[in-house]
Structure formats: structure tokens, C-alpha cells
Design a protein around this motif. Structure first.
Motif, PDB file in Angstrom:
ATOM      1  N   ILE A 197     -96.932  34.519 -41.205  1.00  0.00           N
ATOM      2  CA  ILE A 197     -95.782  33.605 -41.135  1.00  0.00           C
ATOM      3  C   ILE A 197     -94.760  34.130 -40.140  1.00  0.00           C
ATOM      4  O   ILE A 197     -94.245  33.390 -39.288  1.00  0.00           O
ATOM      5  CB  ILE A 197     -95.140  33.435 -42.527  1.00  0.00           C
ATOM      6  N   ARG A 198     -94.481  35.423 -40.211  1.00  0.00           N
ATOM      7  CA  ARG A 198     -93.492  36.045 -39.325  1.00  0.00           C
ATOM      8  C   ARG A 198     -93.905  35.880 -37.854  1.00  0.00           C
ATOM      9  O   ARG A 198     -93.098  35.483 -37.001  1.00  0.00           O
ATOM     10  CB  ARG A 198     -93.361  37.530 -39.684  1.00  0.00           C
ATOM     11  N   ALA A 199     -95.160  36.167 -37.568  1.00  0.00           N
ATOM     12  CA  ALA A 199     -95.646  36.081 -36.186  1.00  0.00           C
ATOM     13  C   ALA A 199     -95.635  34.635 -35.679  1.00  0.00           C
ATOM     14  O   ALA A 199     -95.274  34.380 -34.522  1.00  0.00           O
ATOM     15  CB  ALA A 199     -97.057  36.667 -36.100  1.00  0.00           C
ATOM     16  N   TRP A 200     -96.002  33.693 -36.537  1.00  0.00           N
ATOM     17  CA  TRP A 200     -96.046  32.298 -36.110  1.00  0.00           C
ATOM     18  C   TRP A 200     -94.651  31.775 -35.781  1.00  0.00           C
ATOM     19  O   TRP A 200     -94.457  31.080 -34.777  1.00  0.00           O
ATOM     20  CB  TRP A 200     -96.693  31.430 -37.192  1.00  0.00           C
ATOM     21  N   VAL A 201     -93.676  32.111 -36.614  1.00  0.00           N
ATOM     22  CA  VAL A 201     -92.304  31.666 -36.359  1.00  0.00           C
ATOM     23  C   VAL A 201     -91.787  32.248 -35.050  1.00  0.00           C
ATOM     24  O   VAL A 201     -91.109  31.555 -34.260  1.00  0.00           O
ATOM     25  CB  VAL A 201     -91.380  32.056 -37.542  1.00  0.00           C
ATOM     26  N   ARG A 202     -92.106  33.507 -34.775  1.00  0.00           N
ATOM     27  CA  ARG A 202     -91.636  34.127 -33.533  1.00  0.00           C
ATOM     28  C   ARG A 202     -92.315  33.535 -32.301  1.00  0.00           C
ATOM     29  O   ARG A 202     -91.713  33.427 -31.234  1.00  0.00           O
ATOM     30  CB  ARG A 202     -91.867  35.634 -33.609  1.00  0.00           C
ATOM     31  N   ARG A 203     -93.577  33.135 -32.444  1.00  0.00           N
ATOM     32  CA  ARG A 203     -94.292  32.524 -31.318  1.00  0.00           C
ATOM     33  C   ARG A 203     -93.862  31.087 -31.070  1.00  0.00           C
ATOM     34  O   ARG A 203     -93.994  30.563 -29.960  1.00  0.00           O
ATOM     35  CB  ARG A 203     -95.808  32.538 -31.561  1.00  0.00           C
TER      36      ARG A 203
END
Length: 346
Positions: free
Chosen positions: A215-221
Motif C-alpha cells: 500500500i505504501r509503495a503504491w501510494v508513493r508511485r
């Protein structure tokens, strides 16, 4: 000692505490200790030490004499639990589910900077417990709390802040190495909606792929879509600064005492009384059987066979906690007369 035990047993037989509301519709089965898988092998002394953290503050006629004995107990801890408790299996219609939680630690500052510009708020004084207030979107985009001096600290990552709110407590690590410890102060009353479930609903991931790092990586991307995803959860948690808990102790739980990694459970107090020992048989990839203590609650923890296991502080605890979503069984240890009051003979 025998005289003291006799007095305690007499007190336990005097009156039973009223049952929690959720127990009215539950199925109750009294078990024997030899029906608990792995009971003989556990570290009962470790469980007794955690039990004493909150036992002394239980103001109940059923628990007070047991707590007095626990403080004076010098024999085997296993014997103590077997003498004064009975294992009670409490079930409702829901499938058993055991997850885990942790105390996040994120970077932040006491004052806003170009890097740390997302506020962490204390509870507004007009917000009463249980009241339905503004949604997350209204709070974060409407400027409702601007200029009111409610900021405790400032952080840099909105995803980390929401994870902190989901856990309900945490630490903000400052640049000088010190930390601000946060405890739960209240919420806006809106029901929590899972970010992971929403990503699955949108067809972005399948259920087995979703985790906090994903979730963290997707939001940042995906900053624009990510901001929209974070607003999908209307629940908003407010904090209070906790200044009296040593750094080496766990965060404060629902009983306002430090909780212990791998021995504290968050439970639904409608079925499991806070402070009670609970025998947990967790199945799944890494099963274990362990005597734990019900010292915490959670907005997502609802049901007789639903609990959250506290895994500790920091990123590694968070990584491990995020992998726990398992079936199993939990059995509450209740004072003898209280147990039999739930399941009268005949």
C-alpha cells in the motif's frame, strides 16, 4: 497459605459478576486445562508477570482476591492459573480470526518544516466520545482544524500517519534522537474502511498481494490516486502525548498500562473481560499456543473469537504483524464462579 486460599475460594463463591451484553447470544463451553493444546509447555511465569501489570487495577469482587493472591504467589505460575480459573470457550456465529498489530515509529518534528508538513492532531475539545464528527476528507481538505493549536507534531508521509492512526498509538522519532510517544485520544466516530480492501475492489491487487509495504509503495508511485485512496477511509484518530512511559516499555493499552509484545491481546470486551488471561491457539503458517492477557481493544476487533496480537515496536514488528491473518481458537480463563455462572449446570 491454605487458609488464604480457602478464604479466596469462599469469596469467589459469594457472587458472580454480571455477564457482558455480547455473552447473551454466545455459546459457552467450560473446558478442562488438559483440553488446551500445548498448555503444559507454555511459559506460565511470563504470562503471570503480564497479568500482574493490569490485575491490580481491576476493581471487581471476582478479581480482587485473585489479584491479591497473584501478587503474593511464590509457587509455580501454572498451578496458580489452574487453581483459581476455569477455561471458558466463548463462541458466536463468526469464523475465528486472529490478526496482529504493532507500535509504529515514524520520523517527524515538533514544528512544521518543508519536509515535515503534515500535522498530527490532539482531540478537539468539542468532540465527545462516540460522537459522529467530520470525515477524514473534511478534516484534511476543509481546514477545519487549522489555526487552533491542536498540533502535537508534524510528519512527512500521509501513509505513515494513517498507519499510525490505524494502530492507535506510536512514536514520532525526532532528529535529535528523542521521541514523542503518542496514545489514542479519540476518533471522529466513522467506521474504518480498509485501504487494502479498496485496492482489491479497484482491481489493482488480489487479496494475497496486499500488505502495508505494498500500500505504501503504491501510494508513493501514484500520488494523485494515492491521495484519493487515503481519503477512502473516513475514520480519523486523534492522539495524546504520553510522557510517563519509559522508552523500553510498550505503549499504553485500553487499561492505561503498558502492553507486552507477544503476550498482550486486543479483544472485544463484549465477550472477553479486560484483564482476563486468554489461552490462544493460533493456526496458520507459524502456529503457536500461548497464554496471553486481554489488555487492549480495537475498533476492528468485534466478536467472541476475534483478537489482535501485539507484536512490539518498529518496522520489523510491523512487517511481522502484517503477515498475521489466521484461524484458531481463543479460550478465556475466568474466575471459577464467574465461569460457572455463564454455564449453570443442568
Amino acid at each position: 497459605m491454605r487458609g488464604l486460599v480457602a478464604l479466596v475460594l469462599a469469596g469467589l463463591l459469594a457472587a458472580a459478576s454480571p455477564a457482558a451484553a455480547g455473552l447473551d447470544e454466545a455459546d459457552v463451553t467450560i473446558l478442562a486445562f488438559d483440553e488446551l493444546d500445548g498448555w503444559e509447555e507454555d511459559d506460565h511465569a511470563a504470562a503471570l508477570e503480564v497479568f500482574l501489570e493490569t490485575c491490580r487495577i481491576l476493581d471487581d469482587a471476582q478479581w480482587r482476591p485473585i489479584c491479591n493472591l497473584a501478587q503474593a504467589h511464590s509457587g509455580p505460575a501454572k498451578q496458580f492459573f489452574e487453581l483459581f480459573f476455569r477455561p471458558v470457550l466463548i463462541e458466536d456465529s463468526a469464523v475465528p480470526l486472529f490478526t496482529a498489530y504493532y507500535e509504529p515509529e515514524i520520523l517527524g518534528a515538533r514544528r512544521p518544516t518543508a519536509r515535515f508538513n503534515i500535522p498530527v492532531y490532539r482531540k478537539p475539545p468539542e468532540l465527545s466520545s462516540g460522537a459522529l464528527w467530520f470525515t477524514r476528507e473534511e478534516i484534511e481538505t476543509g481546514g477545519i482544524l487549522n489555526g487552533r493549536g491542536l498540533e502535537i507534531a508534524w510528519v512527512e508521509d500521509p501513509v505513515e500517519l494513517q498507519f499510525l492512526q490505524i494502530q492507535g498509538s506510536g512514536r514520532i522519532r525526532l532528529r535529535d534522537g528523542s521521541a514523542i510517544r503518542l496514545g489514542y485520544a479519540g476518533s471522529n466516530g466513522h467506521r474504518y474502511r480498509s485501504l487494502g480492501d479498496e485496492l482489491v475492489r479497484r482491481g489493482i491487487y488480489s487479496p494475497h498481494q496486499v500488505s502495508a509495504p505494498v500500500i505504501r509503495a503504491w501510494v508513493r508511485r501514484n500520488p494523485q490516486e494515492g491521495a484519493d485512496l487515503l481519503l477512502h477511509n473516513p475514520s480519523y484518530v486523534f492522539f495524546r502525548e504520553v510522557g510517563h512511559v519509559p522508552a523500553d516499555r510498550g505503549p499504553l493499552g485500553a487499561m492505561n498500562r503498558s502492553i507486552t509484545a507477544h503476550r498482550t491481546l486486543a479483544v472485544d470486551p463484549e465477550y472477553t473481560p479486560l484483564g482476563a488471561p486468554v489461552w490462544l491457539e493460533k493456526d496458520g503458517a507459524e502456529p503457536f499456543n500461548r497464554l496471553m492477557i486481554a489488555q487492549d481493544t480495537g475498533s476492528r476487533i468485534k466478536g467472541a473469537q476475534r483478537a489482535d496480537i501485539f507484536f512490539g515496536t518498529g518496522d520489523e514488528a510491523g512487517r511481522l504483524a502484517g503477515q498475521i491473518r489466521d484461524p484458531g481458537r481463543m479460550v478465556t480463563l475466568l474466575p471459577i464462579q464467574q465461569a460457572y455462572a455463564l454455564k449453570p449446570e443442568g
